[in-house]
Design a protein around this motif. Structure first.
Motif, PDB file in Angstrom:
ATOM      1  N   LYS A  54      -6.800  44.451 -10.641  1.00 56.33           N
ATOM      2  CA  LYS A  54      -7.846  45.020 -11.493  1.00 56.33           C
ATOM      3  C   LYS A  54      -7.253  45.736 -12.700  1.00 56.33           C
ATOM      4  CE  LYS A  54     -10.927  46.127  -7.633  1.00 56.33           C
ATOM      5  NZ  LYS A  54     -11.650  47.174  -6.930  1.00 56.33           N
ATOM      6  N   LEU A 113       0.805  52.814 -13.489  1.00 52.66           N
ATOM      7  CA  LEU A 113      -0.276  53.447 -12.720  1.00 52.66           C
ATOM      8  C   LEU A 113      -1.509  52.552 -12.724  1.00 52.66           C
ATOM      9  CD1 LEU A 113      -0.139  57.128 -14.093  1.00 52.66           C
ATOM     10  CD2 LEU A 113       0.978  56.217 -12.043  1.00 52.66           C
ATOM     11  N   SER A 114      -2.218  52.538 -11.599  1.00 51.48           N
ATOM     12  CA  SER A 114      -3.502  51.836 -11.583  1.00 51.48           C
ATOM     13  C   SER A 114      -4.544  52.668 -10.856  1.00 51.48           C
ATOM     14  CB  SER A 114      -3.366  50.446 -10.966  1.00 51.48           C
ATOM     15  OG  SER A 114      -2.944  50.536  -9.636  1.00 51.48           O
ATOM     16  N   ASP A 115      -5.765  52.219 -10.926  1.00 51.28           N
ATOM     17  CA  ASP A 115      -7.004  52.882 -10.511  1.00 51.28           C
ATOM     18  C   ASP A 115      -7.384  53.893 -11.585  1.00 51.28           C
ATOM     19  OD1 ASP A 115      -9.248  53.565  -8.636  1.00 51.28           O
ATOM     20  OD2 ASP A 115      -8.316  55.513  -8.904  1.00 51.28           O
ATOM     21  N   ALA A 157      -7.285  57.663 -10.687  1.00 53.51           N
ATOM     22  CA  ALA A 157      -5.905  58.128 -10.479  1.00 53.51           C
ATOM     23  C   ALA A 157      -5.210  58.291 -11.833  1.00 53.51           C
ATOM     24  CB  ALA A 157      -5.140  57.137  -9.601  1.00 53.51           C
TER      25      ALA A 157
END
Lengths: 221, 221
Positions: B49, B60-62, B65
């Motif tokens: 995603k 970094l993901s989300d 976050a």
């Protein structure tokens, strides 16, 4: 007095229950069949969802907002590292389970098999169940891959990421949907977390009409 | 160099873009058609995603976050209050938009009208569109109710909650799905946030094959 409005098989409520218990906060559990939520409950949480945490006049909702609040106000024992980069990894994994795992696995298995019947929405949809059965394998493998490199899911210490994951897996274990033989690392991790005092209340949960898997509360599964 | 892998009409990417811009962090936007994500992208984010933020070796993901990481490492100007109770309210509202509003409105309108065609998944489903058109009214009313009592959605100051909400509404505005006459408070709030420098790049977004609503980039809509 702290009250938690919850539903026994909600992974979001279980994540909050584990967090409260790990922090040794005493809480009165108020079972709330969320599908029958009335106007009094909607005043507490207009989203109409559990969990809702009530501490005197303070009312909090959204499971992650609650967990971050608990972590900020009751820092011991810590369930988040201090380093921002490591905190981001904890939050990424919490979102992984509460978002992706929930959509691909929990909602396809636990909700189809149990919640649908409880809320009188008919029978499990075979296509959904099949897709959940397939997806959980990928997720167990991903967890196994993480646990090959780390003691806990997000790093060397137990964090909210482990509680988020264990909350979902424990619901799936209730409905006999976890193949614990698939990955020894995941099994060992779950055995460690399952034996914590914080897990006791979850192992005692019973949803009337649905018997848990025989090994559900067994620490030596 | 900071790179953000994104899709122009993703509300999650827009929330991160607004946060980065408000903190005056320069970022190179890397458009990533998430439905064609290859193995290189999956190595950065196994969830497949967008958004994914890359800062040298740090990936970094989300979206949440990422925003919390930015807030922790670049505290000025603040996009979260300091008091834990008020932070919980910000996070509750971020989850309201990214979870509930997304499921009930954004996915039913923007995804049906635009993403489905882009990803060659067929035509908009009329039942979904109808349910989105109905649900957005309730959400605009709820926002209006909050803004009757507060200058910004979560309190006296602009926070991540406003960015989460504006990210979704701006995508819906692109597809002409917001009735700005429904609530004057919401319209005033959107006018304020739309006129911030951080919003400029979003107002310049174009998705080939889909023309934005005529007033989309107009500050006096």
């Amino acid at each position: 007095m702290i009250q938690l409005y919850h539903f026994a098989l909600s992974p979001f409520c279980r994540k909050v229950r584990l967090t409260l218990a790990e922090k040794k906060m005493e809480v009165v559990l108020e079972p709330l069949p969320y599908w029958e939520a009335g106007s009094e409950f909607l005043r507490m949480n207009p989203a109409g969802k559990v969990p809702v945490l009530r501490m005197d006049r303070l009312i909090l909702s959204d499971s992650q907002a609650i967990c971050e609040y608990i972590e900020e106000t009751m820092p011991e024992p810590p369930l988040m590292p201090r380093d921002p980069e490591k905190r981001a990894e904890v939050r990424r994994l919490v979102a992984w389970f509460d978002d992706k795992f929930h959509a691909e696995v929990t909602s396809k298995l636990v909700y189809e098999r149990i919640n649908k019947k409880l809320t009188r929405q008919g029978y499990p949809d075979g296509t959904n169940v099949k897709s959940g059965v397939k997806a959980i394998k990928f997720h167990l493998d991903y967890m196994g891959w993480l646990l090959d490199q780390r003691r806990w899911l997000a790093g060397p210490d137990m964090t909210l990421a482990d509680f988020a994951a264990a909350a979902h897996l424990s619901c799936l274990d209730y409905s006999s949907d976890v193949d614990w033989n698939r990955n020894a690392g995941v099994r060992d991790w779950y055995a460690k977390i399952k034996s914590r005092p914080a897990f006791r209340s979850i192992l005692a949960d019973v949803v009337p009409g649905f018997r848990p898997a025989p090994h559900y509360a067994d620490l030596d599964f």
